[in-house]
Design an enzyme around this catalytic site. Structure first.
Site, PDB file in Angstrom:
ATOM      1  N   ASP A   1       0.873  -1.174   0.000  1.00  0.00           N
ATOM      2  CA  ASP A   1       0.000   0.000   0.000  1.00  0.00           C
ATOM      3  C   ASP A   1       0.914   1.229   0.000  1.00  0.00           C
ATOM      4  O   ASP A   1       2.110   1.138   0.284  1.00  0.00           O
ATOM      5  CB  ASP A   1      -0.947  -0.016   1.205  1.00  0.00           C
ATOM      6  CG  ASP A   1      -2.161   0.894   0.976  1.00  0.00           C
ATOM      7  OD1 ASP A   1      -2.101   1.752   0.063  1.00  0.00           O
ATOM      8  OD2 ASP A   1      -3.161   0.763   1.706  1.00  0.00           O
TER       9      ASP A   1
HETATM   10  C1  NOJ Z   1      -4.046   3.948  -0.024  1.00  0.00           C
HETATM   11  C2  NOJ Z   1      -5.192   3.010   0.054  1.00  0.00           C
HETATM   12  O1  NOJ Z   1      -5.182   2.361   1.295  1.00  0.00           O
HETATM   13  C3  NOJ Z   1      -5.210   1.997  -1.072  1.00  0.00           C
HETATM   14  O2  NOJ Z   1      -6.406   1.263  -1.003  1.00  0.00           O
HETATM   15  C4  NOJ Z   1      -5.091   2.685  -2.393  1.00  0.00           C
HETATM   16  O3  NOJ Z   1      -5.147   1.757  -3.444  1.00  0.00           O
HETATM   17  C5  NOJ Z   1      -3.794   3.476  -2.420  1.00  0.00           C
HETATM   18  N1  NOJ Z   1      -3.814   4.468  -1.331  1.00  0.00           N
HETATM   19  C6  NOJ Z   1      -3.576   4.200  -3.731  1.00  0.00           C
HETATM   20  O4  NOJ Z   1      -4.501   5.220  -3.858  1.00  0.00           O
END
Ligand code: NOJ
Length: 879
Positions: free
Chosen positions: A293
């Site tokens: 993430d």
């Molecule tokens: C953080 C989020 O937790 C995740 O779900 C997402 O895909 C990424 N940011 C990218 O935006």
């Protein structure tokens, strides 16, 4: 860096429901130790013969075996936040014609683009209980992403599961039940990948709340903590509840899995070797790649040997220009800190996932949009304003998807109450639509960045799991159009506080008021009215409860429609005689108004609730941790309830109607337009052979290394223009010391630096529960076939959702768990249809912590079939 992947302290990994983990209320000063995640090394390497992956791996081998070390590092490492067009981008291999892969959110459609569709959110799709719709939704979302040039879609979200009813991102996923979540996630993955994009199942794992998911974010809202939240979970619960949907995702062939922000048993999700090496790649035999993430990576070599394959967005902290990988990974492989085979394995996994969904290097589409501007021209490298080009081609990728969105939004609407056939409406004389939630946001449907507000009708939550609306049909708009067709008198008041006008309207003779109310939530980086991602309470927003009570106090035909991200408290008004109908319309996406109109007028059949509606916040038995409980260290959130979340909890503490804390509407509940009778339960035993644990060893780690030890060859080339902040695989200098990588740990040998076994490339014993596509393949043996007859005993055509529950028996086990369902469509009055479901070995197994395997216990097992988790007229004992 060193300490963060070597677990420090011992305790709760083996806590079980019988030997409960300490509760989050315990004074942590007095705790002997913190929960612990055991080390599991080495990182399992690919199995190029895994069924379904053979062709993909053979193509990956052809491709990856041509790559240099720098090129391999390049495809594992993001180029940095806003450094290219997509939300995430890795480097490419220009020499062989591969542009850097584009990773784009998300779970309900494309984030940050235009001429795209806003599909129903996960929870609304989940409420349809329709496999056909999930597959179709996945395929259509995937086609849109594909046609914009995206390679990897950052969805579906199958965690947060919904442990906390107020958890901010529950709506991105489908249901709080692992079985339903897994089924919906798997079909979504199949649909997405059929369209030719790699799906990403996220967030692995136990990422159940927004508060403290990242320490720096928490500092931003006033809590000075040094590390992110640790969700402490025992091995049995992990396997039986939170990991269940990920097994389905792997079984469906998912190409990517995103590891989560928070720690699990005090080890960060993206460097947790037990979970990535042990569970995901070992037990589940996952053959795709694990992606971090955004900013969830906290170590370089540590995360590499713990099983991470791709870092996102590539920089340690947004726009820092520094990376744990990039040059550091190049150097780590060259100096042996990270084994060569591990880098080869990362590259192979990434490319195999890419080829598996049918993509080729030759026909890789261009990316025809930019996440960072809607202007036609802009900077390719937005973060540093470099390379002015045409970025946006305004390609309309929506096709005919509106029809699906409308249907899915309607079929995912749950009819909770319908007194004396108040619904469906039939050419009503006079409709009075009340409430801001029926109308538009005065700033436009995209008025708040990432939908971070609650103005106008609520059609999605907020955060990265959103998309830009190309349009948003409000309930007011759609209902007015319907009213004009029917010669209905129609007036709407789209303001929750205009009581005098509202009273004057709804008190008029013949008025049927439809009160629209909502409650939202979202991702932790946005705070809407004190809801920091997670909701701060379970009441309706903007005076919603008062509005309902006021309208229904003077009008005996009040209908309530709720657009909410999850359960809200309805106790104060749901049983009022003046409230004739209650609908939960979820968070339905762009066709919101059309979907609800189709339900209110009976053109579509409603869905079933994918969670329980409890009578109070406390009744759920689990809660968001809103305040740090471990001084300045990582807040500790113990999942001491084990499997007992949502209906498993309610069934335990309040099994009967009238019990204190009993649900108002139970999991799986929802009315149809008719009545159904359940009869003729038949349970046929099928496969009964004993289960054989997996034995044997893997091959030795395959590698295509042959890297030149000459550091000169890895230095930033003179003929490449360096973009500021951009993450490259090159070394800064050829001196193989600290200088080359800025790695402060330099000087230690790899053996000293990494946990025991981390470098081992010898054949490894196979895990007894393992198999190449989600675990030991015998787990999918069908043990019983179940049939039941469902008869429409009413006067109207309607859909029915028969549900099959199983009791696994034994102390400390849930009363029953969902293990089958189907949405049987358009059953004619007087007609009978057959509900069929298979019960697999997996469905009947418990996780045995000491055996580290699935077992079918000797406890008596019962199967039930019915229309909700509490209405189960058919029952049989399994032999
Ligand atoms: C953080 C989020 O937790 C995740 O779900 C997402 O895909 C990424 N940011 C990218 O935006």
């Amino acid at each position: 860096m060193r300490a963060s992947f070597v677990p420090l302290v011992l305790a709760a990994w083996l806590c079980t429901p019988a030997n409960a983990c300490p509760s989050s209320q315990v004074n942590l000063e007095t705790r002997d130790s913190l929960a612990y995640s055991p080390p599991v090394y080495p990182s399992p390497w690919m199995n190029a013969k895994a069924p379904g992956w053979e062709e993909a791996y053979s193509k990956a081998k052809d491709f990856v075996s041509q790559l240099t070390l720098l090129e391999k590092v390049n495809i594992t490492t993001g180029v940095g936040w806003m450094a290219e067009r997509c939300v995430g981008n890795v480097g490419g291999v220009p020499r062989l014609g591969l542009r850097g892969l584009c990773m784009q959110d998300g779970p309900l459609g494309i984030r940050f683009s235009d001429y795209t569709s806003a599909f129903p959110t996960g929870v609304t799709a989940g409420a349809s209980w329709s496999r056909d719709l999930w597959l179709e939704r996945g395929y259509k979302m995937g086609s849109e992403q594909r046609d914009k040039g995206v390679d990897v879609v950052l969805g579906p979200a199958i965690g947060a599961l919904g442990r906390n009813a107020m958890g901010g991102r529950n709506w991105e996923g489908f249901s709080v039940d692992p079985y339903l979540m897994g089924a919906a996630g798997a079909d979504t993955i199949r649909g997405l990948q059929k369209a030719g994009v790699v799906a990403t199942a996220k967030h692995f794992i136990a990422n159940e709340q927004e508060h403290f998911r990242q320490a720096p974010e928490a500092v931003g809202y006033g809590f000075n903590i040094s590390e992110s939240l640790s969700t402490n979970i025992d091995d049995k619960t992990l396997h039986e509840v939170y990991n269940w949907p990920f097994v389905d995702a792997v079984h469906a062939g998912v190409g990517a899995i995103m590891c989560s922000y928070q720690q699990i048993n005090n080890s960060y999700g993206c460097q947790n070797s037990k979970l990535m090496n042990g569970v995901l790649k070992g037990e589940l035999g996952f053959q795709g790649f694990v992606m971090a993430d955004w900013q969830a990576q906290h170590t370089g070599a540590g995360s590499a040997v713990a099983g991470l394959d791709m870092t996102m967005p590539g920089d340690t902290v947004f726009n820092s220009g520094a990376s744990y990988w990039g040059s550091n990974l190049t150097l780590a492989v060259l100096n042996g800190t990270v084994p060569e085979y591990r880098l080869d394995d990362m590259a192979m996994r990434i490319m195999a996932a890419y080829f598996k969904v049918g993509r080729t290097v030759e026909d890789q589409p261009d990316i025809n949009f930019s996440s960072w501007t809607r202007d036609t021209y802009g900077y390719v490298h937005a973060a540093v304003e470099e390379n002015w080009e045409q970025l946006n081609y305004q390609v309309d990728v929506r096709g005919d998807h509106a029809t699906h969105i409308r249907e899915s939004g309607a079929k995912g609407t749950v009819l909770l109450k319908n007194k004396d056939g108040a619904l469906p409406l039939k050419e009503p004389k006079f409709l009075a639509v009340i409430g801001e939630d029926a109308g538009p946001n005065s700033q436009g449907p995209n008025g708040c960045p990432d939908r971070g507000c609650a103005d106008g009708t609520l059609a999605m939550g907020w955060g990265s799991g959103t998309s830009e609306f190309s349009y948003l049909i409000t309930p007011d708009n759609a209902l007015q159009r319907q009213a004009l067709r029917d010669d209905t008198r129609y007036e709407s008041i789209l303001n929750n506080y205009a009581w005098e006008r509202t009273e004057a309207l709804v008190s008029q003779p013949g008025a049927i008021p439809i009160v629209f109310v909502n409650a939202g939530s979202g991702e932790g980086y946005i705070n809407v009215d004190g809801n920091r991602g997670d909701r701060k309470n379970m009441t309706l927003w903007k005076n919603g409860d008062e509005l309902i009570k006021n309208v229904s106090s003077i009008n005996p035909n009040t209908i309530v429609v709720m657009h909410t991200v999850g359960p809200v408290l309805v106790n104060d008004w749901y049983d009022s005689d003046n409230i004739t109908a209650i609908l939960w319309a979820g968070v339905p996406g762009q066709e919101s108004g059309n979907s609800i109109t189709d339900i209110l007028y009976g053109r579509e059949s409603p869905g079933r609730s994918p969670f329980t509606w409890g009578p109070s916040e406390e009744s759920y038995g689990t809660e968001v941790l809103y305040k740090p409980n471990n001084g300045g260290g990582a807040p500790q959130q113990d999942f001491s309830e084990g499997a007992f979340i949502d209906y498993r909890h309610f069934d335990k503490v309040a099994p009967n109607k009238g019990d204190k804390g009993a649900p108002i509407y139970e999991f799986g509940f929802g009315l149809s337009w008719t009545t159904f009778e359940y009869s003729n339960l038949v349970v046929k035993p099928r496969h009964q052979k004993p289960y054989k644990p997996t034995e044997g060893k893997t091959k030795k780690a395959p590698s295509w290394g042959n890297y030149s030890p000459n550091l000169e060859e890895y230095v930033f080339p003179g003929n490449v223009r360096r973009i500021d902040q951009f993450i490259y695989p090159y070394l800064n200098t050829a001196s193989s010391g600290k200088e080359a990588s800025n790695d402060t740990s330099y000087g230690q040998t790899a053996e000293e630096f990494l946990p025991p076994g981390a470098l081992d490339g010898k054949p490894q014993p196979l895990h007894p529960a393992s198999g190449p596509n989600g675990g030991n393949s015998q787990l999918w043996d069908v043990m019983y076939e179940v049939e039941a007859t469902i008869t429409n005993t009413g006067k109207t055509i309607s859909d029915e959702v028969p549900q099959l529950y199983v009791s696994l028996g034994g102390e400390g086990e849930p009363v029953r768990v969902l293990r089958g369902f189907d949405r049987l469509e358009r059953i004619q009055p007087g007609k009978s249809v057959t509900f069929r479901a298979d019960i697999t070995r997996r469905d009947l197994s418990n996780w045995d912590v000491s055996k580290q395997n699935w077992v079918i216990t000797k406890e008596p097992k019962t199967v039930w079939v019915g229309s909700s988790s509490r209405n189960l007229p058919l029952k049989a004992e399994l032999q």
